[in-house]
Design a protein around this motif. Sequence first.
Motif, mmCIF file in Angstrom:
data_model
loop_
_atom_site.group_PDB
_atom_site.id
_atom_site.type_symbol
_atom_site.label_atom_id
_atom_site.label_comp_id
_atom_site.label_asym_id
_atom_site.label_seq_id
_atom_site.Cartn_x
_atom_site.Cartn_y
_atom_site.Cartn_z
ATOM 1 N N UNK A 21 6.718 17.142 -27.364
ATOM 2 C CA UNK A 21 5.535 18.288 -26.522
ATOM 3 C C UNK A 21 5.759 18.341 -25.194
ATOM 4 N N UNK A 22 6.300 17.545 -24.525
ATOM 5 C CA UNK A 22 6.735 17.919 -22.976
ATOM 6 C C UNK A 22 8.838 18.754 -23.119
ATOM 7 N N UNK A 23 9.132 18.026 -24.233
ATOM 8 C CA UNK A 23 10.369 19.403 -24.192
ATOM 9 C C UNK A 23 10.097 20.541 -24.408
ATOM 10 N N UNK A 24 8.922 20.520 -25.590
ATOM 11 C CA UNK A 24 8.123 21.952 -26.318
ATOM 12 C C UNK A 24 7.773 23.123 -24.857
ATOM 13 N N UNK A 25 7.125 22.248 -24.167
ATOM 14 C CA UNK A 25 6.508 22.881 -22.938
ATOM 15 C C UNK A 25 7.781 23.199 -22.614
ATOM 16 N N UNK A 26 8.578 22.308 -21.758
ATOM 17 C CA UNK A 26 9.475 23.090 -20.601
ATOM 18 C C UNK A 26 10.350 24.388 -21.419
ATOM 19 N N UNK A 27 10.594 23.530 -22.506
ATOM 20 C CA UNK A 27 11.559 25.074 -23.097
ATOM 21 C C UNK A 27 10.689 26.532 -23.288
ATOM 22 N N UNK A 28 9.445 26.482 -23.001
ATOM 23 C CA UNK A 28 8.435 27.643 -22.930
ATOM 24 C C UNK A 28 8.274 27.811 -21.338
ATOM 25 N N UNK A 29 8.122 26.912 -20.392
ATOM 26 C CA UNK A 29 8.022 27.368 -19.389
ATOM 27 C C UNK A 29 9.210 27.793 -18.997
ATOM 28 N N UNK A 30 10.619 27.587 -19.623
ATOM 29 C CA UNK A 30 11.421 27.897 -18.490
ATOM 30 C C UNK A 30 12.008 28.893 -18.621
ATOM 31 N N UNK A 31 11.192 29.921 -19.355
ATOM 32 C CA UNK A 31 11.368 31.756 -19.199
ATOM 33 C C UNK A 31 10.426 32.796 -19.090
ATOM 34 N N UNK A 32 9.449 31.866 -18.088
ATOM 35 C CA UNK A 32 8.397 32.013 -16.932
ATOM 36 C C UNK A 32 9.321 32.594 -15.559
ATOM 37 N N UNK A 33 8.247 33.826 -15.262
ATOM 38 C CA UNK A 33 8.988 33.883 -12.937
ATOM 39 C C UNK A 33 8.041 33.051 -12.530
#
Length: 377
Positions: A21-33
């Motif tokens: 779940x953490x890895x999935x979160x990091x993948x999503x957050x990496x696209x934020x500014x």
Amino acid sequence: MQNRHKATNPAAAYLITDQKTLDELVERLAKETVLAFDLEADSLHHYTEKVCLIQVSSEQENRLIDPLADLDVRVFAPIFANPAIKKIFHGADYDMRSLYRDFGIEVVNLFDTMIASQFLGESEFGLAALLKKRFGVELDKRYQKADWSKRPFSPEMLEYAMKDTSLLIPLYRQLEQELVGKGRLTWVEEESELVAGVRSPSREGELMCLRFKGANKMKPRELAVLEELLKFRDEKARSADVPPFRILSNDLLRELAEKQPRNNFELVGIHSMSSKLIERLGRGLLQAIAAGLAVPQDKLPQVQQSRRPVLDRIQDEKVKQLKVWREAKSAQLGLGVGLVANNTLLEALAEPGSSQNALLKRWQREAFGDELATLIS
């Protein structure tokens, strides 16, 4: 995400305790500014402090990460290091030290909302005060000193933790807009960049008594006794896994170091030495005091006096003029005098041959560098 507290605690659904779940979160957050972060630790409850909870908010979601679960929090390192993602913290100094200490994480492109509020002339710049003033949101201060190492979290603690970051991005947006209006955004960005590089100094091999508050007013023999008392307290704290202040207060240690009691009868006359405390720690305290009294004269600790410059008459007059200027500039900008220029800077500027460009920060040179050059010359 499955969580056994979900039924009774809705906020627990946002608590991440597994790596997938953490890895999935990091993948999503990496696209934020823009991302907002906060940390909760246990420094008031354990000998060795540690990060116990990480809060993160994007403009789409809020999440809580449990670093005490079986997680590799370092997967966040690329996000923290990415200059294309602005990281919002409030009062980031402690957070920067903690992230680097526990995970080796360094932060690039930091924006500190506490610094921003100071540069906007806010008289109250704590997060609770700002959220109440700007959003009408109340933070429950009970949990500022909670033991975040305990599991499971109470519903109230998780609610509090989520509030800490859920409004940081809207707060940042407001502050940024106001800073742009005042032409001070680059000032805050520079100060935030300096905070991002803060690290805890190494204390290895350093006498504990020399960093004790008020040590510069104590005699060498008192410092020797204090050093032994601090060692004793530190051993007890480490053994009990509590912060040293929970074993004995600094005020009590100072009084013991100054009065140097030799027996239980003399201990009774010491302020705050209860009979239970004497029974529990009296013997160890007396042994520590005796050890300090036995330190040879030539081995006594010496406090290195702060090397404030000795000003001649001309320099002293310059400093006085600079302080008058600072008061006026502080009032003009609506900033605290210490924010405009601290005394150390003013004294350095008054020294003959000092380089103003080397002493001033970029924003100070921009805001009043020419004024200072004229005044000093």
